[in-house]
Design a protein around this motif. Structure first.
Motif, PDB file in Angstrom:
ATOM      1  N   ASP A  98       0.833  -1.198   0.000  1.00  0.00           N
ATOM      2  CA  ASP A  98       0.000   0.000   0.000  1.00  0.00           C
ATOM      3  C   ASP A  98       0.872   1.253   0.000  1.00  0.00           C
ATOM      4  O   ASP A  98       2.054   1.215   0.362  1.00  0.00           O
ATOM      5  N   ASN A  99       0.273   2.344  -0.416  1.00  0.00           N
ATOM      6  CA  ASN A  99       0.923   3.662  -0.366  1.00  0.00           C
ATOM      7  C   ASN A  99       2.245   3.720  -1.131  1.00  0.00           C
ATOM      8  O   ASN A  99       3.203   4.366  -0.708  1.00  0.00           O
ATOM      9  N   GLY A 100       2.278   3.014  -2.260  1.00  0.00           N
ATOM     10  CA  GLY A 100       3.450   3.099  -3.123  1.00  0.00           C
ATOM     11  C   GLY A 100       4.664   2.322  -2.662  1.00  0.00           C
ATOM     12  O   GLY A 100       5.783   2.582  -3.140  1.00  0.00           O
ATOM     13  N   LEU A 101       4.479   1.345  -1.763  1.00  0.00           N
ATOM     14  CA  LEU A 101       5.624   0.594  -1.259  1.00  0.00           C
ATOM     15  C   LEU A 101       6.345  -0.158  -2.371  1.00  0.00           C
ATOM     16  O   LEU A 101       7.577  -0.168  -2.433  1.00  0.00           O
ATOM     17  N   GLY A 102       5.582  -0.804  -3.248  1.00  0.00           N
ATOM     18  CA  GLY A 102       6.202  -1.577  -4.309  1.00  0.00           C
ATOM     19  C   GLY A 102       7.116  -0.742  -5.185  1.00  0.00           C
ATOM     20  O   GLY A 102       8.254  -1.120  -5.476  1.00  0.00           O
ATOM     21  N   GLN A 103       6.624   0.427  -5.596  1.00  0.00           N
ATOM     22  CA  GLN A 103       7.431   1.312  -6.441  1.00  0.00           C
ATOM     23  C   GLN A 103       8.662   1.817  -5.687  1.00  0.00           C
ATOM     24  O   GLN A 103       9.744   1.958  -6.258  1.00  0.00           O
ATOM     25  N   SER A 104       8.505   2.066  -4.386  1.00  0.00           N
ATOM     26  CA  SER A 104       9.629   2.540  -3.581  1.00  0.00           C
ATOM     27  C   SER A 104      10.723   1.481  -3.492  1.00  0.00           C
ATOM     28  O   SER A 104      11.913   1.787  -3.565  1.00  0.00           O
ATOM     29  N   VAL A 105      10.333   0.221  -3.344  1.00  0.00           N
ATOM     30  CA  VAL A 105      11.308  -0.861  -3.259  1.00  0.00           C
ATOM     31  C   VAL A 105      12.007  -1.054  -4.601  1.00  0.00           C
ATOM     32  O   VAL A 105      13.229  -1.228  -4.657  1.00  0.00           O
ATOM     33  N   ARG A 106      11.232  -1.013  -5.681  1.00  0.00           N
ATOM     34  CA  ARG A 106      11.852  -1.179  -7.003  1.00  0.00           C
ATOM     35  C   ARG A 106      12.856  -0.052  -7.266  1.00  0.00           C
ATOM     36  O   ARG A 106      13.936  -0.289  -7.831  1.00  0.00           O
ATOM     37  N   LYS A 107      12.521   1.136  -6.869  1.00  0.00           N
ATOM     38  CA  LYS A 107      13.442   2.259  -7.039  1.00  0.00           C
ATOM     39  C   LYS A 107      14.701   2.056  -6.200  1.00  0.00           C
ATOM     40  O   LYS A 107      15.817   2.325  -6.661  1.00  0.00           O
ATOM     41  N   ALA A 108      14.523   1.547  -4.986  1.00  0.00           N
ATOM     42  CA  ALA A 108      15.659   1.341  -4.094  1.00  0.00           C
ATOM     43  C   ALA A 108      16.621   0.288  -4.638  1.00  0.00           C
ATOM     44  O   ALA A 108      17.841   0.477  -4.615  1.00  0.00           O
ATOM     45  N   ILE A 109      16.092  -0.828  -5.152  1.00  0.00           N
ATOM     46  CA  ILE A 109      16.988  -1.881  -5.629  1.00  0.00           C
ATOM     47  C   ILE A 109      17.639  -1.511  -6.960  1.00  0.00           C
ATOM     48  O   ILE A 109      18.702  -2.038  -7.296  1.00  0.00           O
ATOM     49  N   SER A 110      17.032  -0.593  -7.682  1.00  0.00           N
ATOM     50  CA  SER A 110      17.651  -0.156  -8.942  1.00  0.00           C
ATOM     51  C   SER A 110      18.852   0.745  -8.693  1.00  0.00           C
ATOM     52  O   SER A 110      19.703   0.909  -9.577  1.00  0.00           O
ATOM     53  N   LYS A 111      18.934   1.311  -7.486  1.00  0.00           N
ATOM     54  CA  LYS A 111      20.008   2.258  -7.177  1.00  0.00           C
ATOM     55  C   LYS A 111      20.980   1.752  -6.119  1.00  0.00           C
ATOM     56  O   LYS A 111      22.015   2.378  -5.894  1.00  0.00           O
ATOM     57  N   CYS A 112      20.659   0.641  -5.449  1.00  0.00           N
ATOM     58  CA  CYS A 112      21.488   0.212  -4.320  1.00  0.00           C
ATOM     59  C   CYS A 112      22.819  -0.371  -4.800  1.00  0.00           C
ATOM     60  O   CYS A 112      22.946  -0.859  -5.924  1.00  0.00           O
ATOM     61  N   ASP A 113      23.795  -0.332  -3.914  1.00  0.00           N
ATOM     62  CA  ASP A 113      25.115  -0.887  -4.208  1.00  0.00           C
ATOM     63  C   ASP A 113      25.058  -2.414  -4.249  1.00  0.00           C
ATOM     64  O   ASP A 113      24.130  -3.039  -3.722  1.00  0.00           O
ATOM     65  N   ASP A 114      26.083  -3.016  -4.835  1.00  0.00           N
ATOM     66  CA  ASP A 114      26.112  -4.468  -4.985  1.00  0.00           C
ATOM     67  C   ASP A 114      26.186  -5.209  -3.655  1.00  0.00           C
ATOM     68  O   ASP A 114      25.840  -6.391  -3.588  1.00  0.00           O
ATOM     69  N   ASP A 115      26.656  -4.528  -2.609  1.00  0.00           N
ATOM     70  CA  ASP A 115      26.769  -5.209  -1.314  1.00  0.00           C
ATOM     71  C   ASP A 115      25.501  -5.094  -0.476  1.00  0.00           C
ATOM     72  O   ASP A 115      25.455  -5.576   0.653  1.00  0.00           O
ATOM     73  N   VAL A 116      24.465  -4.462  -1.013  1.00  0.00           N
ATOM     74  CA  VAL A 116      23.175  -4.385  -0.322  1.00  0.00           C
ATOM     75  C   VAL A 116      22.375  -5.640  -0.654  1.00  0.00           C
ATOM     76  O   VAL A 116      22.022  -5.880  -1.806  1.00  0.00           O
ATOM     77  N   ASN A 117      22.101  -6.455   0.363  1.00  0.00           N
ATOM     78  CA  ASN A 117      21.408  -7.726   0.142  1.00  0.00           C
ATOM     79  C   ASN A 117      20.064  -7.831   0.843  1.00  0.00           C
ATOM     80  O   ASN A 117      19.399  -8.865   0.740  1.00  0.00           O
ATOM     81  N   GLY A 118      19.655  -6.799   1.566  1.00  0.00           N
ATOM     82  CA  GLY A 118      18.381  -6.858   2.259  1.00  0.00           C
ATOM     83  C   GLY A 118      17.726  -5.498   2.366  1.00  0.00           C
ATOM     84  O   GLY A 118      18.412  -4.473   2.399  1.00  0.00           O
ATOM     85  N   ILE A 119      16.388  -5.495   2.401  1.00  0.00           N
ATOM     86  CA  ILE A 119      15.637  -4.240   2.482  1.00  0.00           C
ATOM     87  C   ILE A 119      14.559  -4.346   3.553  1.00  0.00           C
ATOM     88  O   ILE A 119      13.727  -5.264   3.537  1.00  0.00           O
ATOM     89  N   TYR A 120      14.585  -3.394   4.482  1.00  0.00           N
ATOM     90  CA  TYR A 120      13.531  -3.270   5.477  1.00  0.00           C
ATOM     91  C   TYR A 120      12.393  -2.433   4.916  1.00  0.00           C
ATOM     92  O   TYR A 120      12.627  -1.398   4.281  1.00  0.00           O
ATOM     93  N   VAL A 121      11.173  -2.891   5.152  1.00  0.00           N
ATOM     94  CA  VAL A 121      10.003  -2.115   4.753  1.00  0.00           C
ATOM     95  C   VAL A 121       9.128  -1.888   5.982  1.00  0.00           C
ATOM     96  O   VAL A 121       9.250  -2.581   7.001  1.00  0.00           O
ATOM     97  N   ARG A 122       8.249  -0.914   5.872  1.00  0.00           N
ATOM     98  CA  ARG A 122       7.397  -0.547   6.998  1.00  0.00           C
ATOM     99  C   ARG A 122       6.132  -1.404   6.997  1.00  0.00           C
ATOM    100  O   ARG A 122       5.454  -1.516   5.975  1.00  0.00           O
ATOM    101  N   LYS A 123       5.817  -1.992   8.154  1.00  0.00           N
ATOM    102  CA  LYS A 123       4.620  -2.816   8.279  1.00  0.00           C
ATOM    103  C   LYS A 123       3.547  -2.098   9.083  1.00  0.00           C
ATOM    104  O   LYS A 123       3.848  -1.419  10.066  1.00  0.00           O
ATOM    105  N   ARG A 124       2.308  -2.256   8.634  1.00  0.00           N
ATOM    106  CA  ARG A 124       1.170  -1.672   9.355  1.00  0.00           C
ATOM    107  C   ARG A 124       0.135  -2.764   9.598  1.00  0.00           C
ATOM    108  O   ARG A 124      -0.123  -3.588   8.726  1.00  0.00           O
ATOM    109  N   ILE A 125      -0.449  -2.769  10.781  1.00  0.00           N
ATOM    110  CA  ILE A 125      -1.509  -3.717  11.104  1.00  0.00           C
ATOM    111  C   ILE A 125      -2.844  -2.993  11.114  1.00  0.00           C
ATOM    112  O   ILE A 125      -2.996  -1.963  11.786  1.00  0.00           O
TER     113      ILE A 125
END
Length: 300
Positions: free
Chosen positions: A90-117
Motif C-alpha cells: 500500500d501507499n506506493g511501497l512496491g514502487q519505492s522498493v523497485r526504485k531502491a533496488i535499482s540504485k542500491c550498491d552491490d553489497d546491499v542484500n536486504g531491504i527493510y520495509v514498513r509494516k502496518r496492522i
C-alpha cells in the motif's frame, strides 16, 4: 542484473485474501509463487487465475514451509519478497522498493520495509505497532527464514541492509474474532514451545537473529523477548499490556485498539504463560523431562 522480484506467499484456505495480495504485487513482482498447504477452498484456483505459480506442500511450521518454497520453486528473479496471504502492498511501497533496488550498491542484500496492522478495519498507529520495520525483501541466495516455531525472521547471510521509508506492507486479516481467537490459540502453543526452547537453550541459536538492543528491529525484538522470558510467569502479560496500551499510547487507537491490545497484548500472552505452566506442571517441573519432551515433539 535485471533486479527482478519474486514473491513467496504461504497459504491455507486463503480464498478471502489471496486475490488482494496478488493484485497488489502486479507491476512489482515478475514472479509470484504460492506455497499452499492443500487448501479446501478456492485459494489455488484464484491464485492461478491471477498468474501465480502454485505448489502444494505439507505443513510443519512457517519457517520450514517458507524455506521449502525458497529452495524448491523455480525462482529466476534476483530478489525475493516475503509476504503473507492476508497482507498487501500500500501507499506506493512496491514502487519505492523497485526504485531502491535499482540504485542500491552491490553489497546491499536486504531491504527493510514498513509494516502496518489493520484490525477491525482500523490502522493501529500507536502502542509501538507503527511504524514497525521488517526485513521483507532480500537478494536471492543471500538470506532465508530462520528456523523457529514462532516470530521467525529473515536472516541475511552477508552484505548490508537498507530501509525503505515510503509505503506500507499492510497486515489486514478479514476474518472474524472467532477465527482470530482460534488462530491465536494455535499461535500460543507454538509460542510456548519457542519460549521454552529459548529458556532451556534448545533453539537453533546458530541460525537466530542475535539479540541486541541497539541493533536492527529484529535484533531489538529478540533482545526484548529474551528479557520477557526471564520475567515472572503471569506477571509479564500485565507489564506488556501496560507498556503498550498506556505508556506507548495504544489507547489512542480507539475501541478497536483496546480490543487489539487486550486480546493480543494481554489475553494471548496470558494464554502462553498458562500453557507454559501447564506443561511444566505436567512433568512435575522436572527440567530434564521437559527438555526431553520438547526435543521429541519440536526438534525431531
Amino acid at each position: 542484473m535485471n533486479n527482478t522480484i519474486a514473491a513467496i506467499v504461504l497459504t491455507k484456505d486463503e480464498e478471502k485474501h489471496i486475490a488482494r495480495c496478488i493484485e497488489s504485487l502486479k507491476g512489482i513482482c515478475e514472479e509470484v509463487f504460492v506455497i499452499d498447504c492443500f487448501s479446501t477452498d478456492n485459494t489455488k484456483v484464484v491464485a492461478e487465475s491471477l498468474g501465480a505459480k502454485v505448489y502444494q506442500h505439507p505443513w510443519k511450521n512457517y519457517a520450514t514451509q517458507f524455506n521449502w518454497g525458497l529452495y524448491n520453486c523455480p525462482i529466476t528473479a534476483d530478489w525475493v519478497w516475503r509476504i503473507d496471504a492476508d497482507e498487501f502492498l500500500d501507499n506506493g511501497l512496491g514502487q519505492s522498493v523497485r526504485k531502491a533496488i535499482s540504485k542500491c550498491d552491490d553489497d546491499v542484500n536486504g531491504i527493510y520495509v514498513r509494516k502496518r496492522i489493520d484490525f477491525m478495519g482500523r490502522p493501529l498507529k500507536h502502542g509501538g505497532w507503527y511504524p514497525s520495520y521488517h526485513l521483507k525483501v532480500w537478494r536471492r541466495g543471500h538470506g532465508e527464514c530462520e528456523n523457529r516455531w514462532m516470530d521467525e525472521h529473515i536472516c541475511i547471510f552477508d552484505g548490508r541492509v537498507i530501509t525503505v521509508e515510503q509505503g506500507d506492507q499492510v497486515d489486514a486479516n478479514l476474518n472474524d474474532l472467532t477465527w482470530w481467537m482460534n488462530k491465536h490459540n494455535g499461535y500460543a502453543t507454538r509460542e510456548m514451545a519457542d519460549m521454552l526452547m529459548m529458556e532451556y537453550g534448545l533453539d537453533a541459536s546458530s541460525q537466530e537473529v542475535m539479540p541486541k538492543f541497539f541493533g536492527t528491529e529484529e535484533q531489538r525484538k529478540r533482545w526484548l523477548k529474551v528479557k520477557y522470558i526471564k520475567a515472572p510467569l503471569f506477571i509479564r502479560p500485565f507489564i506488556n499490556f501496560t507498556i503498550r496500551y498506556i505508556f506507548k499510547a495504544g489507547f489512542l487507537d480507539g475501541k478497536e485498539g483496546f480490543v487489539w491490545h487486550f486480546l493480543q497484548g494481554f489475553s494471548y500472552r496470558f494464554l502462553v504463560d498458562a500453557k507454559i505452566f501447564e506443561l511444566k506442571k505436567r512433568f512435575g517441573f522436572d527440567d530434564n523431562k521437559i527438555k526431553a519432551y520438547l526435543k521429541k515433539t519440536y526438534l525431531s
